[in-house]
Design a protein around this motif. Sequence first.
Motif, PDB file in Angstrom:
ATOM      1  N   ASP A   5      -2.167  13.874  -0.454  1.00 20.94           N
ATOM      2  CA  ASP A   5      -2.850  14.055  -1.742  1.00 20.94           C
ATOM      3  C   ASP A   5      -2.451  15.391  -2.366  1.00 20.94           C
ATOM      4  O   ASP A   5      -3.192  16.379  -2.336  1.00 20.94           O
ATOM      5  CB  ASP A   5      -4.363  13.985  -1.541  1.00 20.94           C
ATOM      6  CG  ASP A   5      -5.113  13.813  -2.866  1.00 20.94           C
ATOM      7  OD1 ASP A   5      -4.440  13.606  -3.901  1.00 20.94           O
ATOM      8  OD2 ASP A   5      -6.352  13.887  -2.859  1.00 20.94           O
TER       9      ASP A   5
ATOM     10  N   GLN B 151      -1.814  -0.801  -3.783  1.00 18.53           N
ATOM     11  CA  GLN B 151      -3.024  -0.175  -3.267  1.00 18.53           C
ATOM     12  C   GLN B 151      -2.728   1.291  -2.951  1.00 18.53           C
ATOM     13  O   GLN B 151      -1.718   1.594  -2.306  1.00 18.53           O
ATOM     14  CB  GLN B 151      -3.501  -0.892  -2.001  1.00 18.53           C
ATOM     15  CG  GLN B 151      -3.793  -2.368  -2.214  1.00 18.53           C
ATOM     16  CD  GLN B 151      -4.100  -3.086  -0.908  1.00 18.53           C
ATOM     17  OE1 GLN B 151      -3.651  -2.689   0.156  1.00 18.53           O
ATOM     18  NE2 GLN B 151      -4.882  -4.152  -1.001  1.00 18.53           N
TER      19      GLN B 151
ATOM     20  N   GLN C  70      -9.414   1.002   6.303  1.00 21.43           N
ATOM     21  CA  GLN C  70      -9.319   0.309   5.009  1.00 21.43           C
ATOM     22  C   GLN C  70      -8.082  -0.583   4.956  1.00 21.43           C
ATOM     23  O   GLN C  70      -8.125  -1.699   4.440  1.00 21.43           O
ATOM     24  CB  GLN C  70      -9.270   1.334   3.874  1.00 21.43           C
ATOM     25  CG  GLN C  70     -10.543   2.112   3.663  1.00 21.43           C
ATOM     26  CD  GLN C  70     -10.383   3.163   2.570  1.00 21.43           C
ATOM     27  OE1 GLN C  70     -10.207   2.836   1.396  1.00 21.43           O
ATOM     28  NE2 GLN C  70     -10.421   4.432   2.959  1.00 21.43           N
ATOM     29  N   ILE C  71      -6.976  -0.071   5.490  1.00 18.58           N
ATOM     30  CA  ILE C  71      -5.736  -0.859   5.504  1.00 18.58           C
ATOM     31  C   ILE C  71      -5.914  -2.098   6.387  1.00 18.58           C
ATOM     32  O   ILE C  71      -5.441  -3.200   6.039  1.00 18.58           O
ATOM     33  CB  ILE C  71      -4.557   0.015   5.982  1.00 18.58           C
ATOM     34  CG1 ILE C  71      -4.202   1.036   4.890  1.00 18.58           C
ATOM     35  CG2 ILE C  71      -3.340  -0.841   6.346  1.00 18.58           C
ATOM     36  CD1 ILE C  71      -3.192   2.073   5.313  1.00 18.58           C
TER      37      ILE C  71
ATOM     38  N   THR D 230      -8.710   5.824   6.481  1.00 20.64           N
ATOM     39  CA  THR D 230      -7.618   5.230   5.693  1.00 20.64           C
ATOM     40  C   THR D 230      -7.092   3.973   6.372  1.00 20.64           C
ATOM     41  O   THR D 230      -6.927   2.921   5.725  1.00 20.64           O
ATOM     42  CB  THR D 230      -6.471   6.247   5.519  1.00 20.64           C
ATOM     43  OG1 THR D 230      -6.954   7.376   4.803  1.00 20.64           O
ATOM     44  CG2 THR D 230      -5.300   5.622   4.778  1.00 20.64           C
ATOM     45  N   TRP D 231      -6.838   4.052   7.659  1.00 20.69           N
ATOM     46  CA  TRP D 231      -6.243   2.915   8.355  1.00 20.69           C
ATOM     47  C   TRP D 231      -7.255   1.810   8.639  1.00 20.69           C
ATOM     48  O   TRP D 231      -6.876   0.642   8.783  1.00 20.69           O
ATOM     49  CB  TRP D 231      -5.520   3.392   9.609  1.00 20.69           C
ATOM     50  CG  TRP D 231      -4.264   4.125   9.211  1.00 20.69           C
ATOM     51  CD1 TRP D 231      -4.114   5.470   9.010  1.00 20.69           C
ATOM     52  CD2 TRP D 231      -3.009   3.537   8.878  1.00 20.69           C
ATOM     53  NE1 TRP D 231      -2.844   5.753   8.575  1.00 20.69           N
ATOM     54  CE2 TRP D 231      -2.126   4.595   8.490  1.00 20.69           C
ATOM     55  CE3 TRP D 231      -2.513   2.233   8.876  1.00 20.69           C
ATOM     56  CZ2 TRP D 231      -0.811   4.364   8.102  1.00 20.69           C
ATOM     57  CZ3 TRP D 231      -1.201   2.005   8.497  1.00 20.69           C
ATOM     58  CH2 TRP D 231      -0.365   3.061   8.109  1.00 20.69           C
TER      59      TRP D 231
ATOM     60  N   TYR E  91      -3.805   4.947  -1.263  1.00 21.51           N
ATOM     61  CA  TYR E  91      -4.632   5.581  -0.242  1.00 21.51           C
ATOM     62  C   TYR E  91      -4.242   7.060  -0.104  1.00 21.51           C
ATOM     63  O   TYR E  91      -3.338   7.415   0.657  1.00 21.51           O
ATOM     64  CB  TYR E  91      -4.464   4.879   1.109  1.00 21.51           C
ATOM     65  CG  TYR E  91      -4.927   3.443   1.121  1.00 21.51           C
ATOM     66  CD1 TYR E  91      -6.266   3.130   1.290  1.00 21.51           C
ATOM     67  CD2 TYR E  91      -4.009   2.408   0.941  1.00 21.51           C
ATOM     68  CE1 TYR E  91      -6.693   1.805   1.303  1.00 21.51           C
ATOM     69  CE2 TYR E  91      -4.426   1.088   0.956  1.00 21.51           C
ATOM     70  CZ  TYR E  91      -5.764   0.789   1.130  1.00 21.51           C
ATOM     71  OH  TYR E  91      -6.184  -0.526   1.134  1.00 21.51           O
TER      72      TYR E  91
ATOM     73  N   ALA F  51       0.832  -1.205   0.000  1.00 22.02           N
ATOM     74  CA  ALA F  51       0.000   0.000   0.000  1.00 22.02           C
ATOM     75  C   ALA F  51       0.865   1.252   0.000  1.00 22.02           C
ATOM     76  O   ALA F  51       1.952   1.273   0.581  1.00 22.02           O
ATOM     77  CB  ALA F  51      -0.913   0.005   1.218  1.00 22.02           C
TER      78      ALA F  51
ATOM     79  N   GLN G 228      -7.034  10.474   9.512  1.00 22.44           N
ATOM     80  CA  GLN G 228      -6.650   9.287   8.743  1.00 22.44           C
ATOM     81  C   GLN G 228      -7.365   8.020   9.213  1.00 22.44           C
ATOM     82  O   GLN G 228      -7.015   6.917   8.777  1.00 22.44           O
ATOM     83  CB  GLN G 228      -5.133   9.057   8.832  1.00 22.44           C
ATOM     84  CG  GLN G 228      -4.279  10.169   8.259  1.00 22.44           C
ATOM     85  CD  GLN G 228      -2.790   9.859   8.343  1.00 22.44           C
ATOM     86  OE1 GLN G 228      -2.342   8.749   8.057  1.00 22.44           O
ATOM     87  NE2 GLN G 228      -1.998  10.856   8.739  1.00 22.44           N
TER      88      GLN G 228
ATOM     89  N   VAL H 260       0.340   5.043   1.251  1.00 14.38           N
ATOM     90  CA  VAL H 260      -0.447   6.076   1.934  1.00 14.38           C
ATOM     91  C   VAL H 260       0.250   7.392   1.646  1.00 14.38           C
ATOM     92  O   VAL H 260       1.396   7.587   2.050  1.00 14.38           O
ATOM     93  CB  VAL H 260      -0.529   5.807   3.447  1.00 14.38           C
ATOM     94  CG1 VAL H 260      -1.268   6.943   4.150  1.00 14.38           C
ATOM     95  CG2 VAL H 260      -1.221   4.470   3.716  1.00 14.38           C
TER      96      VAL H 260
END
Length: 446
Positions: free
Chosen positions: A189, A212, A229-230, A226-227, A214, A184, A223, A186
């Motif tokens: 953005d 992946q 999802q991880i 996000t985490w 993120y 992944a 976050q 991270v």
Amino acid sequence: MHWNLKHSSLRRAAAALALGGALGAASLPAMADEQFVPLLVYRTGSFAPLGIPWADGKLDYLKLVNERDGGINGVKITYEECETAYATDKGVECYERLKTHGPTGASGFDTQSTGITFAVTDKAPLDKVPVETVGYGLSQAADGSVFQWNFPLLGTYWTAADVMIQDIAKKEGGMDKLKGKKIALVYHDSPYGKEPIPLLQKRAAANGFELQLYPVTAPGVEQKSTWLQIRQARPAYVLLWSAGIMTPTAIREAQASGYPRDKMYAIWWAGSEGDVKDLGEVAKGYNAITIHNSGEQGKVMADLKKFVYDKGQGSDRNNTTLGTIAHTRGMIISMLQVEAIRTAQEKYGKGKSVTPEQVRWGFENLDLTQEKLDKLGFGGIVRPFKTSCANHLGADWARIVQWDGKQFKVASDWYQADPNMVGPLVKSESAKYAKDKNVTPKNCEG
């Protein structure tokens, strides 16, 4: 005193002498040559935890050269900080305001921001001002035939990402062991966070792992989703492209979601003591790539203490940044700027101010041997390298450090990116840039 103010006061003095009829009997003192270095910084904003030690290191080294060496072959360095808060529009304003300062103009801009670098890259060739991006900026700018004014010295986000994958593969027992795994990214953005994606996509295709992505909205303090999802996706490794307050937030969220910190690899801007010191054991095992030997402070630190800090002139007023990885990297950036000026002087005149265009030639003809680095006090910090017309990167040596709960320790040998991975990407993307911007590549073989 600012150069323009200094010279305007001299002009007033000259006018007064002329009015008094004394100009024939008196002469003004000769002005020593000066070299202006603009310092774009972000001591405020969400990236300040990184920006402050970085700025302190850049400023400290310029002070050291003036105090220890009397400048560059007798040419005193002048400088001015301009606060950007990591905002692209403010960075462009700083660039426009400072590019003509000093007797010959700005010696070069370390923008401290990939976004600002993007914005000034089109301006630099018109203004004839070099842009120095040590470890960041446009990765394809390593191709000096297209990006004649950009110098992504010592490493790019593509070389960093490639080295991370190499170290992961080594831990797993070989590149073939990456097949079928999930890795992944991270990332902040922004242009900065998106930079490694093309290289990682190429690696994923070649080595068979699933990439992946993120993105995290700036400034990166939120976050949790996000985490989560991880936690559900369970990647084997997480690469972290963050800076400032986003970094400790990511580490805390990793802990909260049960993600092991020793499976995390951070880019160098998320791998300094300021990112983890308040976390202590929470960050234990956290890996970061570094562009220089973080296990060594070198003779330059002793010189800095003797010639600057012992005189009460140090930039680290709160005793928090000196000796940190980010501060050392700031000194490296200024050292490379100074050596580009010195190299330019060797061609265009020692002891004289050189123009930004001449400094560009200096950046393109750097040859930092072990002997030179030892003399400068960076012998154990930076590895020898050379630049050229075609090669504006110089070299891309990097290694992995790991946080043990109290300090970062070197955790790998030196790596270099795989040229078969990075090289074609540099060529294809620089060619695309040249076509889009109507740039005629320079013939570097003559």
